[in-house]
Motif scaffolding. Structure first.
Motif, mmCIF file in Angstrom:
data_model
loop_
_atom_site.group_PDB
_atom_site.id
_atom_site.type_symbol
_atom_site.label_atom_id
_atom_site.label_comp_id
_atom_site.label_asym_id
_atom_site.label_seq_id
_atom_site.Cartn_x
_atom_site.Cartn_y
_atom_site.Cartn_z
ATOM 1 N N UNK A 122 0.833 -1.199 0.000
ATOM 2 C CA UNK A 122 0.000 0.000 0.000
ATOM 3 C C UNK A 122 0.869 1.250 0.000
ATOM 4 N N UNK A 123 1.890 1.241 0.823
ATOM 5 C CA UNK A 123 2.792 2.378 0.924
ATOM 6 C C UNK A 123 3.463 2.638 -0.415
ATOM 7 N N UNK A 124 3.920 1.536 -1.032
ATOM 8 C CA UNK A 124 4.680 1.672 -2.262
ATOM 9 C C UNK A 124 3.838 2.258 -3.384
ATOM 10 N N UNK A 125 2.563 1.866 -3.441
ATOM 11 C CA UNK A 125 1.759 2.263 -4.594
ATOM 12 C C UNK A 125 0.836 3.445 -4.334
ATOM 13 N N UNK A 126 0.722 3.879 -3.111
ATOM 14 C CA UNK A 126 -0.123 5.046 -2.891
ATOM 15 C C UNK A 126 0.596 6.271 -3.441
ATOM 16 N N UNK A 127 -0.119 7.138 -4.210
ATOM 17 C CA UNK A 127 0.534 8.245 -4.897
ATOM 18 C C UNK A 127 1.230 9.209 -3.932
ATOM 19 N N UNK A 128 0.627 9.437 -2.776
ATOM 20 C CA UNK A 128 1.201 10.423 -1.860
ATOM 21 C C UNK A 128 2.486 9.898 -1.225
#
Lengths: 97, 69
Positions: free
Chosen positions: B58-64
């Protein structure tokens, strides 16, 4: 840290090919496609009925596509090869759609 | 154990699961498996923290969060 074959150069390795053959030799060179150059190589042919047969191959180049497993050969493993009976290892089954 | 981008796997201290049928490679300790021939990697569920993995992806792919990294 990339998984690489560098630590095995000039060491004895055994490779299992995609058609289930076992080739042993000294690793002279390799590249990122696992194309391998083996010197003093030989194939061990195992079967149930007769002791394993050693087929001398000499210097050989194995294309990476045909390589399944590369293993570091243990030095003391040489003696126990004598009377191992085993059925041949099957070929890799690919899921081609 | 080391894995690279092609899913090539390098294993240390390996053992053969079915030694009776496949005794040919019992003497191997360390091996390299080409990613193209791998079908499954079985991992003991107790060794996998799915929450941790999910958070990581989730961290890797979240834009922010990915942008800030």
């Amino acid at each position: 840290m990339a998984s690489t074959l560098s630590e095995w150069t000039s060491k004895n390795i055994t490779i299992l090919t995609c058609d289930g053959r076992l080739i042993t030799g000294t690793l002279l060179g390799y590249d990122q496609l696992q194309n391998l150059i083996l010197s003093k190589s030989y194939e061990m042919v195992y079967s149930i009925d007769v002791p394993p047969e050693k087929v001398e191959l000499g210097l050989s180049v194995v294309r990476g596509d045909n390589v399944a497993v590369v293993g570091e050969k243990e030095e003391e493993g040489g003696e126990e090869e004598g009377d191992v009976r085993a059925e041949p290892i099957g070929a890799i089954v690919q899921n081609v759609t | 154990m080391i894995v690279d981008q092609y899913l090539n796997i390098k294993l240390t201290n390996v053992s053969v699961v079915n030694k009776d049928k496949y005794p040919q490679l019992t003497s191997l300790k360390n091996c390299f498996i080409r990613g193209s021939v791998v079908r499954y990697v079985q991992i003991n569920p107790n060794d996998v923290d799915t929450e941790l993995l999910q958070d990581a992806t989730r961290k890797e792919y979240s834009p922010v969060a990915g942008g800030e990294k």
